[in-house]
Write an enzyme that holds these catalytic residues in place. Structure first.
Site, PDB file in Angstrom:
ATOM      1  N   ASP A 171     -18.362   5.680  -1.656  1.00  0.00           N
ATOM      2  CA  ASP A 171     -19.256   6.953  -1.297  1.00  0.00           C
ATOM      3  C   ASP A 171     -18.498   8.109  -1.889  1.00  0.00           C
ATOM      4  OD1 ASP A 171     -21.123   8.626  -0.089  1.00  0.00           O
ATOM      5  OD2 ASP A 171     -20.100   8.572   1.980  1.00  0.00           O
ATOM      6  N   ASP A 194     -19.424  10.104  -5.688  1.00  0.00           N
ATOM      7  CA  ASP A 194     -19.876  11.638  -5.749  1.00  0.00           C
ATOM      8  C   ASP A 194     -18.782  12.408  -6.731  1.00  0.00           C
ATOM      9  OD1 ASP A 194     -21.912  11.322  -3.869  1.00  0.00           O
ATOM     10  OD2 ASP A 194     -21.270  13.305  -2.770  1.00  0.00           O
TER      11      ASP A 194
END
Ligand code: IPM
Ligand code: MG
Length: 381
Positions: A264, A268
């Site tokens: 995760d 990003d």
């Protein structure tokens, strides 16, 4: 009559979601007419939109209503935009949050594998916060485990715990547990090796094995699979070092495989190599209906303004064509259309820089128009 019909469960969700998914639907219509396929889209509720609707109907408040889950299961593919927003930032224990809808649909559809391709567009090299020479040769496939670890462990809050407060007083204490079973690691790492074989033959397995037991298990499994795949080179990379390497020397990575939370965070970070979080699409695969969504969130600050970048959503359609419908030629045409539009200098505000002429900065729908136009030019026979 088209030769084939596919049913797609569309989930607009919150924030910019409805705006960007509208562009993806227009794109699906175009793809359908160019490739003799009919895509039937049916909107369902998820996230904050579902919380509001279930509450208004007096039904049990839910971020993933049963009807949505049933429709997703019955569909040929799921296309999701984004969930969440300040309106639903209720931190009281037990409150239903939009993100739960997303986690639940991944879990209930058995989507344990999340692919996030990081592709650098030549035209956007200047949009990245890294100097262009560092982006030379960057092409990364992030393989994120999606239904295990911290996000699916036990979350608990305890009150009045002796010594948990300041200066030895009683106070609150919170626990989030991180668990992994061997089979959960095995299936994603194996997929990463198979993908690497079709790419540049290199897997970087990311963990924190110097501290975490789940990571030590992860590494053991990765080594076992590496020994069965001698034609693929495997490296172990500690997650903190990986975060640094992604900005220091991103071209060294081919396939990067990691557990849920690390994936995760790192995805990003990696998205900024492309110039904007608005460029990164994702595919979630597993045992049930596959789900496609942008890696970015619902961007509540720009919602309703018509300026959101629809490209990650449109590239999610590209991934859908590849992984769910084996329509590689159509997928290539979508990817090429996006590339053409960027090459021609068209930008949404998140992609624009000082050198972008004002009349080349487009809104969401205008960007959709440009991509459709380019797609038509590519597929005209
Ligand atoms: C993502 C998002 C989600 C996640 C959130 C919204 C639950 O950040 O898809 O990366 O953490 O998986
Ligand atoms: Mg995320």
């Amino acid at each position: 009559m088209a030769s084939k019909t596919y049913h797609i469960c569309t989930l607009p969700g919150d924030g910019i979601g409805p705006e960007i998914i509208a562009e993806a639907k227009r794109m699906l219509d175009e793809i359908g007419s160019a490739f003799d396929v009919e895509f039937v889209c049916e909107d369902q509720l998820i996230g904050g939109a579902a919380i509001d609707a279930t509450r208004a109907a007096g039904a049990p408040v839910s971020a993933l209503p049963p009807k949505t889950l049933e429709a997703a299961k019955a569909a040929d593919a799921v296309l999701l935009a984004a969930v969440g927003g300040p309106k639903w930032n209720d931190t009281t224990p037990g409150a239903v949050r939009p993100e739960q809808g997303l986690l639940a649909i991944r879990k209930r559809l058995g989507l344990y594998l999340n692919l996030r391709p990081v592709h650098i567009y030549k035209a956007l090299r200047g949009a990245s916060t890294l100097r262009p020479e560092f982006l030379e040769g960057v092409d990364i496939l992030i393989v994120r485990e999606l239904t295990g670890g911290l996000y699916f462990g036990q979350h608990e809050r305890m009150h009045d715990v002796p010594g948990a407060g300041v200066d030895g007083a009683a106070g609150d204490k919170a626990v989030d547990s991180m668990e992994y079973s061997e089979y959960e690691i095995e299936r994603v790492v194996r997929w990463a090796f198979d993908a690497a074989r079709r790419r540049r033959g290199h897997v970087s397995s990311v963990d924190k094995a110097n501290v975490l037991e789940t990571s030590r298990l992860w590494r053991e499994v990765a080594h076992r699979i590496a020994s069965e795949n001698p034609d693929v080179r495997e490296d172990d990379v500690l997650v903190d070092n990986c975060a640094m390497q992604l900005v220091a020397n991103p071209a060294q990575f081919d396939v990067l495989v990691t557990e849920n939370t690390f994936g995760d965070i790192l995805s990003d970070e990696a998205s900024m190599l492309t110039g904007s979080l608005g460029m990164l699409a994702s595919a979630s695969l597993g045992s049930g209906t596959a789900l496609y969504e942008p890696s970015h969130g619902s961007a509540p600050d720009i919602a309703g303004k018509g300026i959101a970048n629809p490209i990650a959503q449109i590239l999610s359609v590209e991934l859908m064509l590849r992984y769910s419908f084996q329509m590689d030629e159509a997928a290539d045409a979508v990817a090429a259309a996006v590339e053409d539009v960027l090459d021609a200098g068209w930008r949404t505000p998140d992609l624009a820089d000082d050198a972008t002429p004002q009349d080349h900065v487009l809104g969401t729908t205008q960007m959709g128009d440009k991509i459709i136009e380019a797609f038509r030019a590519r597929t005209a026979r």
